[in-house]
Design a protein around this motif. Structure first.
Motif, mmCIF file in Angstrom:
data_model
loop_
_atom_site.group_PDB
_atom_site.id
_atom_site.type_symbol
_atom_site.label_atom_id
_atom_site.label_comp_id
_atom_site.label_asym_id
_atom_site.label_seq_id
_atom_site.Cartn_x
_atom_site.Cartn_y
_atom_site.Cartn_z
ATOM 1 N N GLN A 62 0.827 -1.212 0.000
ATOM 2 C CA GLN A 62 0.000 0.000 0.000
ATOM 3 C C GLN A 62 0.861 1.263 0.000
ATOM 4 O OE1 GLN A 62 -4.014 0.582 1.847
ATOM 5 N NE2 GLN A 62 -2.784 1.352 3.538
ATOM 6 N N VAL A 63 1.909 1.257 0.784
ATOM 7 C CA VAL A 63 2.840 2.386 0.802
ATOM 8 C C VAL A 63 3.427 2.611 -0.592
ATOM 9 C CG1 VAL A 63 5.100 3.139 1.659
ATOM 10 C CG2 VAL A 63 3.390 2.234 3.257
ATOM 11 N N HIS A 64 3.801 1.515 -1.247
ATOM 12 C CA HIS A 64 4.366 1.601 -2.595
ATOM 13 C C HIS A 64 3.338 2.141 -3.580
ATOM 14 C CE1 HIS A 64 6.530 -0.633 -6.124
ATOM 15 N NE2 HIS A 64 6.716 0.669 -6.163
ATOM 16 N N PHE A 65 2.102 1.647 -3.496
ATOM 17 C CA PHE A 65 1.059 2.091 -4.431
ATOM 18 C C PHE A 65 0.749 3.577 -4.258
ATOM 19 C CE2 PHE A 65 -3.607 2.582 -5.277
ATOM 20 C CZ PHE A 65 -3.491 2.590 -6.668
ATOM 21 N N LEU A 66 0.701 4.063 -3.025
ATOM 22 C CA LEU A 66 0.437 5.486 -2.806
ATOM 23 C C LEU A 66 1.537 6.345 -3.437
ATOM 24 C CD1 LEU A 66 -0.851 5.542 0.895
ATOM 25 C CD2 LEU A 66 -2.191 5.699 -1.212
ATOM 26 N N ASP A 67 2.758 5.872 -3.369
ATOM 27 C CA ASP A 67 3.862 6.601 -3.989
ATOM 28 C C ASP A 67 3.713 6.609 -5.505
ATOM 29 O OD1 ASP A 67 6.451 7.986 -3.794
ATOM 30 O OD2 ASP A 67 7.248 6.197 -4.757
ATOM 31 N N LEU A 68 3.365 5.459 -6.078
ATOM 32 C CA LEU A 68 3.148 5.386 -7.524
ATOM 33 C C LEU A 68 1.979 6.260 -7.954
ATOM 34 C CD1 LEU A 68 3.563 1.520 -8.038
ATOM 35 C CD2 LEU A 68 5.210 3.297 -8.673
ATOM 36 N N ALA A 69 0.911 6.249 -7.171
ATOM 37 C CA ALA A 69 -0.267 7.062 -7.493
ATOM 38 C C ALA A 69 0.060 8.542 -7.429
ATOM 39 C CB ALA A 69 -1.402 6.728 -6.528
ATOM 40 N N SER A 70 0.878 8.925 -6.455
ATOM 41 C CA SER A 70 1.290 10.318 -6.331
ATOM 42 C C SER A 70 2.023 10.786 -7.586
ATOM 43 C CB SER A 70 2.190 10.483 -5.099
ATOM 44 O OG SER A 70 2.809 11.750 -5.077
ATOM 45 N N GLY A 74 0.684 13.412 -10.437
ATOM 46 C CA GLY A 74 1.407 14.672 -10.318
ATOM 47 C C GLY A 74 1.058 15.428 -9.061
ATOM 48 N N ASP A 75 0.762 14.688 -7.984
ATOM 49 C CA ASP A 75 0.340 15.290 -6.714
ATOM 50 C C ASP A 75 1.318 14.856 -5.633
ATOM 51 O OD1 ASP A 75 -0.864 16.211 -4.438
ATOM 52 O OD2 ASP A 75 -2.784 15.212 -4.771
ATOM 53 N N GLU A 76 2.216 15.749 -5.240
ATOM 54 C CA GLU A 76 3.208 15.388 -4.231
ATOM 55 C C GLU A 76 2.614 15.331 -2.826
ATOM 56 O OE1 GLU A 76 6.320 18.170 -3.557
ATOM 57 O OE2 GLU A 76 5.089 19.909 -4.100
ATOM 58 N N TRP A 77 1.378 15.777 -2.680
ATOM 59 C CA TRP A 77 0.686 15.717 -1.393
ATOM 60 C C TRP A 77 -0.485 14.743 -1.481
ATOM 61 C CZ3 TRP A 77 3.261 17.847 2.455
ATOM 62 C CH2 TRP A 77 4.118 18.933 2.197
ATOM 63 N N MET A 78 -0.281 13.595 -2.094
ATOM 64 C CA MET A 78 -1.356 12.638 -2.332
ATOM 65 C C MET A 78 -2.053 12.219 -1.037
ATOM 66 S SD MET A 78 -3.242 10.831 -4.324
ATOM 67 C CE MET A 78 -2.475 10.795 -5.943
ATOM 68 N N GLY A 79 -1.293 11.976 0.007
ATOM 69 C CA GLY A 79 -1.897 11.562 1.270
ATOM 70 C C GLY A 79 -2.884 12.576 1.801
ATOM 71 N N LEU A 80 -2.513 13.867 1.740
ATOM 72 C CA LEU A 80 -3.409 14.925 2.195
ATOM 73 C C LEU A 80 -4.649 15.004 1.314
ATOM 74 C CD1 LEU A 80 -0.910 17.837 2.999
ATOM 75 C CD2 LEU A 80 -1.824 16.096 4.542
ATOM 76 N N LEU A 136 1.910 8.550 16.229
ATOM 77 C CA LEU A 136 1.671 7.514 15.229
ATOM 78 C C LEU A 136 3.001 6.847 14.887
ATOM 79 C CD1 LEU A 136 -0.534 9.690 12.821
ATOM 80 C CD2 LEU A 136 -1.324 8.270 14.717
ATOM 81 N N SER A 137 3.011 5.525 14.811
ATOM 82 C CA SER A 137 4.244 4.822 14.441
ATOM 83 C C SER A 137 3.877 3.529 13.737
ATOM 84 C CB SER A 137 5.112 4.545 15.674
ATOM 85 O OG SER A 137 4.429 3.696 16.587
ATOM 86 N N TYR A 138 4.886 2.907 13.123
ATOM 87 C CA TYR A 138 4.691 1.657 12.405
ATOM 88 C C TYR A 138 5.378 0.508 13.142
ATOM 89 C CZ TYR A 138 3.167 4.231 8.209
ATOM 90 O OH TYR A 138 2.499 5.025 7.318
ATOM 91 N N SER A 139 4.789 -0.659 13.011
ATOM 92 C CA SER A 139 5.393 -1.890 13.504
ATOM 93 C C SER A 139 5.460 -2.872 12.338
ATOM 94 C CB SER A 139 4.548 -2.484 14.635
ATOM 95 O OG SER A 139 5.042 -3.753 15.026
ATOM 96 N N GLY A 140 6.666 -3.295 11.984
ATOM 97 C CA GLY A 140 6.822 -4.263 10.911
ATOM 98 C C GLY A 140 6.896 -3.661 9.522
ATOM 99 N N VAL A 141 6.918 -2.338 9.423
ATOM 100 C CA VAL A 141 7.031 -1.640 8.144
ATOM 101 C C VAL A 141 8.118 -0.586 8.275
ATOM 102 C CG1 VAL A 141 5.882 -0.087 6.514
ATOM 103 C CG2 VAL A 141 4.642 -2.016 7.461
ATOM 104 N N GLN A 142 8.949 -0.462 7.254
ATOM 105 C CA GLN A 142 10.036 0.515 7.302
ATOM 106 C C GLN A 142 9.477 1.926 7.120
ATOM 107 O OE1 GLN A 142 12.261 -1.534 4.132
ATOM 108 N NE2 GLN A 142 13.979 -1.675 5.548
ATOM 109 N N ARG A 143 9.591 2.728 8.137
ATOM 110 C CA ARG A 143 9.011 4.072 8.120
ATOM 111 C C ARG A 143 9.660 4.959 7.069
ATOM 112 N NH1 ARG A 143 7.328 8.203 7.211
ATOM 113 N NH2 ARG A 143 6.533 9.865 8.552
ATOM 114 N N HIS A 144 10.958 4.783 6.814
ATOM 115 C CA HIS A 144 11.657 5.706 5.923
ATOM 116 C C HIS A 144 11.187 5.596 4.469
ATOM 117 C CE1 HIS A 144 14.096 2.037 5.315
ATOM 118 N NE2 HIS A 144 14.324 2.531 4.110
ATOM 119 N N GLN A 145 10.477 4.507 4.143
ATOM 120 C CA GLN A 145 9.994 4.343 2.778
ATOM 121 C C GLN A 145 8.667 5.063 2.525
ATOM 122 O OE1 GLN A 145 9.875 0.090 2.096
ATOM 123 N NE2 GLN A 145 12.086 -0.022 1.758
ATOM 124 N N ASP A 146 8.100 5.659 3.548
ATOM 125 C CA ASP A 146 6.757 6.215 3.433
ATOM 126 C C ASP A 146 6.715 7.712 3.686
ATOM 127 O OD1 ASP A 146 3.857 6.368 3.406
ATOM 128 O OD2 ASP A 146 3.960 6.436 5.588
#
Length: 359
Positions: A62-70, A74-80, A136-146
Motif C-alpha cells: 500500500q505504501v508503494h502504491f500510494l507513492d506510484l499514485a502520487s 502529479g500530486d506530491e501531497w497525495m496523502g493529504l 503515530l508509528s509503524y510496527s513491521g514496516v520501514q518508516r523511511h519508505q513512506d
C-alpha cells in the motif's frame, strides 16, 4: 522443494496487512482523473480484484502504491488529498467506536486500541504531559519508505477529531519524521498549525483541554455495543490470525465469487500438496473449513453494512443460493440478513447527525 515453498511463504507472510482503504481511495482518485490504476496496483503487487472485493493487502504494498499514485497524478501531497476527500465513515467500525464516545479523550483511546483492526502496522499512542500527544508509528514496516500514508493517517485523525467535536480544532503542532522541503503552505493550512519535518516522532500535539471536549453525537448505548464488538474482533484476531492465515485468506477472497475456494485450489496456489497444506494449518490450530467460514462471516458483516442485496452477498461469498447465505447468517449472528441489517446499520446511522465538517 519444501525449502523453496517455505521461503515463498515466509516472504508472503513477512509484512503486516491492512484493510486497503487508503489504496481504494487512491485508485478511485486516479480513476476520476482518467488514469487507470490497474498497472500501478500490479506494480505494487496488489491484486485489483482483491482490493475491489475488500481483501486485506500488505501495508508495504500500500505504501508503494500510494507513492506510484502520487507520481502518476502529479500530486506530491497525495496523502493529504485522499484524507481530505474521503468519507470518514469508510473507516467502518473504528469510526463508530470513536464517534459514539462521550468525550474526545475517550474517542482517542478507542482509536489507539482498535486501529490495528484496520492496519496491522499502525500503532497509536496517547501521552499526556504539558500537552496531549497523539503519536503515530509503524510496527513491521520501514518508516523511511513512506510519506503519503503517514500524512494521510495524520490528517484523517485530525479530520475525525474536528468532525466529532463539531469545530475547527487546531493542534499546537504537527510533527513528521520524514523530510519535506519547498512550499509547505498547503499542509500548514490544512492542519492549521506549524508542521515540523525531520522530527524525532510522528505526532499531533494538542492542548490538554481537548480531552474533555464533548462529542456532538455521543451515544453511550451504541458505544457499549460497538466497543464490545471491537473487543471481540481484537481477541479473535490476536488469538486466531497468523501471518500464514492472512495469506490463506487473501487467496480465498478472490476465489469466493467463483465458488472455487477449496483447499485443493488454495494449496495449489501456495505450491503445497493438500496434505502439507492441512498440516500447516493444523500446526496453528486451524482447519481450512474454519478459516473459510470465519472469512465469510467477516465479509458478510462488511457487506451487510453496505447497500448490497442478500443475493449479491450470497454470490460474493460463494453460496449457490441466497437461502444458504441466510442460514449461514443466522448461524453467525442469530439473525437473518434483513434483521441483522436493521439492528446494526440503523444503530450505526444514528451516530451520524447528517452534517459534515468542511475543511
Amino acid at each position: 522443494m519444501m525449502e523453496q515453498v517455505e521461503t515463498i511463504i515466509r516472504r508472503l507472510t513477512s509484512f503486516p496487512m491492512a484493510s486497503g482503504l487508503a489504496s481504494r481511495l487512491a485508485a478511485r482518485h486516479l480513476e476520476r482523473k482518467g488514469i487507470d490504476p490497474t498497472p500501478l496496483l500490479l506494480k505494487a503487487d496488489i491484486s485489483p480484484r482483491s482490493l475491489a472485493e475488500y481483501g486485506r493487502i500488505s501495508v508495504k504494498a500500500q505504501v508503494h502504491f500510494l507513492d506510484l499514485a502520487s507520481r502518476a497524478a502529479g500530486d506530491e501531497w497525495m496523502g493529504l488529498t485522499l484524507a481530505n476527500e474521503c468519507e470518514l465513515r469508510e473507516m467502518g467500525m473504528l469510526y463508530y467506536a470513536a464517534a459514539s464516545s462521550t468525550h474526545l479523550g475517550d474517542a482517542l483511546k478507542r482509536l489507539s486500541r482498535y486501529v490495528r483492526l484496520g492496519n496491522e502496522a499502525l500503532v497509536v499512542r496517547l501521552q499526556e504531559r504539558s500537552s496531549i500527544s497523539v503519536e503515530l508509528s509503524y510496527s513491521g514496516v520501514q518508516r523511511h519508505q513512506d510519506r503519503h500514508q503517514m500524512e494521510l493517517l495524520a490528517f484523517a485523525v485530525l479530520r475525525l477529531c474536528r468532525k466529532l467535536v463539531g469545530r475547527n480544532l487546531t493542534p499546537i503542532k504537527m510533527k513528521f519524521t520524514h523530510h519535506r522541503s519547498g512550499d509547505l503552505s498547503q499542509i500548514r493550512r490544512l492542519f492549521g498549525c506549524e508542521v515540523e519535518f525531520d522530527a524525532n516522532a510522528d505526532e499531533i500535539l494538542f492542548d490538554v483541554n481537548v480531552m474533555a471536549l464533548p462529542l456532538v453525537a455521543g451515544d453511550p448505548f451504541l458505544n457499549e455495543l460497538i466497543v464490545k464488538m471491537c473487543d471481540e474482533a481484537v481477541a479473535v484476531r490476536s488469538k486466531n490470525v497468523s501471518p500464514f492465515r492472512t495469506v490463506v485468506e487473501n487467496i480465498i477472497g478472490p476465489l469466493l465469487p467463483h465458488a472455487e475456494a477449496t483447499a485443493k485450489t488454495v494449496a495449489e496456489q501456495l505450491g503445497l500438496s493438500e496434505r502439507t497444506f492441512a498440516r500447516r494449518l493444523a500446526a496453528e490450530g486451524l482447519s481450512f473449513s474454519e478459516v473459510l467460514d470465519q472469512l465469510r462471516r467477516d465479509l458478510a458483516i462488511r457487506y451487510l453494512e453496505e447497500d448490497l442485496q442478500a443475493s449479491q452477498i450470497a454470490w460474493r461469498l460463494g453460496f449457490q443460493q441466497p437461502s444458504s447465505f441466510s442460514h449461514a447468517c443466522r448461524r453467525w449472528t442469530g439473525k437473518s440478513p434483513l434483521e441483522f441489517r436493521r439492528t446494526r446499520v440503523s444503530a450505526m446511522s444514528a451516530v451520524v447527525d447528517g452534517s459534515t465538517f468542511s475543511i
